[in-house]
Structure formats: structure tokens, C-alpha cells
Design an enzyme around this catalytic site. Structure first.
Site, PDB file in Angstrom:
ATOM      1  CD  GLN A  14     -20.240   3.666 -11.520  1.00 39.48           C
ATOM      2  OE1 GLN A  14     -20.701   3.787 -12.656  1.00 39.48           O
ATOM      3  NE2 GLN A  14     -20.352   4.626 -10.608  1.00 39.48           N
TER       4      GLN A  14
ATOM      5  CG  ASP B 293     -16.778   8.897 -16.301  1.00 40.60           C
ATOM      6  OD1 ASP B 293     -17.878   9.470 -16.414  1.00 40.60           O
ATOM      7  OD2 ASP B 293     -16.586   7.912 -15.564  1.00 40.60           O
TER       8      ASP B 293
ATOM      9  CE  LYS C 281     -22.943   6.061 -14.929  1.00 41.04           C
ATOM     10  NZ  LYS C 281     -21.756   5.887 -14.099  1.00 41.04           N
TER      11      LYS C 281
END
Ligand code: NDP
Length: 285
Positions: free
Chosen positions: A95, A118, A51
Site C-alpha cells: 500500500q 498492482d 481490499k
């Protein structure tokens, strides 16, 4: 025998990233994406590295916060509060999975919904469910992009989503509904899965079961999006990645299909950066 068209997610993601790179280069301030990693889970380390690499390649600013596995929830929440308050940070991603002892719901709820790239915050999930603009989970957003690119309008098509997780199945179903599909969500308690999936013009498989969907589950000509990523053993002792769909068998029946790897996976990171750009624009009004 007819062979399905392969939907090239890698090429679609590369084209999107090239477009975003040009767009970012013209901005006065670089959009910033912060990724928070707690602990040393090997797969998470790889995801976070990828990422950060793609964020920088796109010309955006990457902020990495790596915390030890014994970090307490209060300390993690303090980091998130600081990122919420930092005006140079447009997107925040924590994460998952988090170490046991930290409540993921409390952590996701602490992220400013305007920076929730997200799309997991309940405010963004609610906006998606009620048809309001918001930040949408990256993987289903990438699937929708590939479906629109492959089929054009999805209106009136029968769609079956295998899997009902909050990060893939449910948001995928809402997106398809938003594009006027007739949607069925199936899961581990559904009866007669092959009967359901054989009615699908669009089949999205997100169950995490290697090659569960066989040729006899597929309506001839259907478009298949395979979200599953499963590592299985090879005869030579090594491993390989397969999806939730038996790819070779499906190729003989489907109209179009995403491969694993090279289908949905690359689109997920492209959509993360797209969400960061969306958050940047929205925050600037
Ligand atoms: P979850 O484990 O959270 O959810 C799996 C879903 O599949 C559940 O709803 C479960 O049903 C259902 N399911 C499991 N087994 C069966 C079965 N035998 N028959 C019918 N339904 C079943 O997984 P995720 O949604 O997080 O991920 C799904 C897959 O997608 C995984 O392989 C994951 O690695 C991959 N993935 C890929 C991404 C990418 O970027 N390409 C991103 C995210 C995920 P129930 O609810 O009843 O338990």
C-alpha cells in the site's frame, strides 16, 4: 436537454466480482492476495480493510501484513522476499504511500513481477509499453473495461488523458493506444487544455483537481471517465466527494459519464482481484 448516460461502475464491478467468485469456487486451491501496510495512514487503513473484505468475499485467501511506521526498508524487503517465496501467495500489493525514509522504487522493484498485481513493477510497465502481456495497473484497467462496455470497439477514436502519473495517466494512455485510439496525454504544463479536450471522443480525467473539467471542455456526445477522487467542503460544514469533472454540467454535453463515487472507484478493487486471478493462472502455467 439531452442527458448523458451514467456509466455504472458499481454494477459492472459487482457483476465481475460475482463471475470471479464462481470461478474461484471451482479452483482446487484458493488464490492468495497479500497486502502490506506500513504505518498508520488513515486513508490507507480504509483501503486495506476494503481490499481484504472484498478478497475474502470473492473466496480468495487474504494475507494482511501490518508493520509499524518505524519499520526499516531492509525489514520491509525481507517481508516481500518471504511473500515472493510463498507458493500460496499469488499477488502482492504494497500500500502506497510508504513512510518517508523508505524508497518506494526499491520496494516495488523487490516484488516478483509475476505477483505484482498492482502492475507497478518496471517489468510490467515495460511489458505494457511494448504491447506484451503482463499485469496492468488496476485503475486504468478498470477504466478500459468501462470504455469497452460503453463503446464496444475503441478503434480510431480520439482519446485525451488528463494526467501523466505512472499509476493512472501513463498506463491508461498505453491501454488506449493498444485499443487503437489516437491518444493525447495532457498534464500541468500542457497549453490550451480545453482546446485539447474538446477534440476528445474519450476523455479520461486523472488530475486530482476538483471539478476542473467544465461543460465547455467537452465534445458533445463524448464518453467521460472521471478517475479523480477529491474531498471538498459542503455548505453545512461537512464534506463530499467530487471528481475532476463538473458532473452536473457535463451531463448536459457528454454522451456517457462515470459518476464519483460509484464509477471508477469500485472497478479498481474488482481489477485487483482479477489481476490476482490472472497471476494465479499464469503461475500455474
Ligand atoms: P498524481 O498527483 O500522481 O498525478 C496528477 C497528474 O495530473 C499529473 O500528471 C499532473 O501533471 C496533472 N495535473 C495536476 N494538476 C493539473 C492541472 N491543473 N492541469 C493539468 N494537469 C494537471 O495523481 P494520480 O494520477 O495518482 O491520481 C489522479 C486522481 O485520481 C486523484 O484524484 C486520485 O485520488 C484519483 N485516483 C483514483 C483512483 C480510483 O480508484 N478511482 C485510483 C488512483 C487515483 P504534472 O505531471 O505536470 O504534475
Amino acid at each position: 436537454m439531452a442527458r448523458a448516460r451514467i456509466i455504472d461502475g458499481k454494477a459492472a464491478a459487482a457483476a465481475l466480482l460475482a463471475g470471479m467468485t464462481a470461478e474461484v469456487a471451482a479452483l482446487a486451491r484458493k488464490p492468495g492476495l497479500a497486502v502490506v501496510l506500513v504505518g498508520d495512514d488513515a486513508a490507507s487503513q480504509v483501503y486495506v480493510r476494503n481490499k481484504a473484505r472484498q478478497t475474502l468475499a470473492c473466496g480468495m485467501r487474504s494475507v494482511e501484513i501490518r508493520l509499524p511506521a518505524d519499520t526499516g526498508q531492509a525489514e520491509l524487503l525481507a517481508h516481500i522476499a518471504a511473500l515472493n517465496a510463498d507458493d500460496t501467495v499469488d499477488g502482492i500489493l504494497v500500500q502506497l504511500p510508504l513512510p518517508s525514509g523508505i524508497d518506494p522504487h526499491a520496494v516495488l522493484a523487490a516484488i516478483d513481477p509475476a505477483k505484482d498485481v498492482d502492475g507497478f513493477h518496471v517489468v510490467n510497465a515495460g511489458r505494457l509499453a511494448t504491447g506484451q502481456p503482463g499485469l496492468v495497473p488496476c485503475t486504468p484497467l478498470g477504466c478500459l473495461y468501462l470504455l469497452r462496455q460503453t463503446l464496444g470497439s475503441l478503434a480510431g477514436l480520439r482519446a485525451v488523458v488528463l494526467g501523466r502519473s505512472s499509476i493512472v495517466g501513463k498506463p491508461m494512455a498505453h491501454l488506449l493506444l493498444g485499443d487503437d485510439c489516437t491518444v493525447t496525454i495532457a498534464h500541468s504544463r500542457s497549453r490550451d487544455l480545453p482546446g485539447l479536450t474538446r477534440e476528445a471522443d474519450i476523455l479520461v480525467a486523472a488530475v486530482g483537481r476538483p471539478e476542473m473539467v467544465g461543460a465547455d471542455w467537452i465534445k458533445p456526445g463524448a464518453t467521460i471517465i472521471d478517475v479523480g477522487i477529491n474531498r471538498v467542503s459542503r455548505a453545512d460544514g461537512g464534506t463530499r466527494l467530487v471528481g475532476d469533472v463538473a458532473f452536473d454540467a457535463a451531463m448536459a454535453v457528454a454522451g456517457a459519464i462515470t459518476p464519483v463515487p460509484g464509477g471508477v472507484g469500485p472497478m479498481t478493487i474488482a481489477m485487483l482481484l482479477s489481476n490476482t486471478l490472472t497471476a494465479y493462472r499464469a503461475r500455474r502455467g
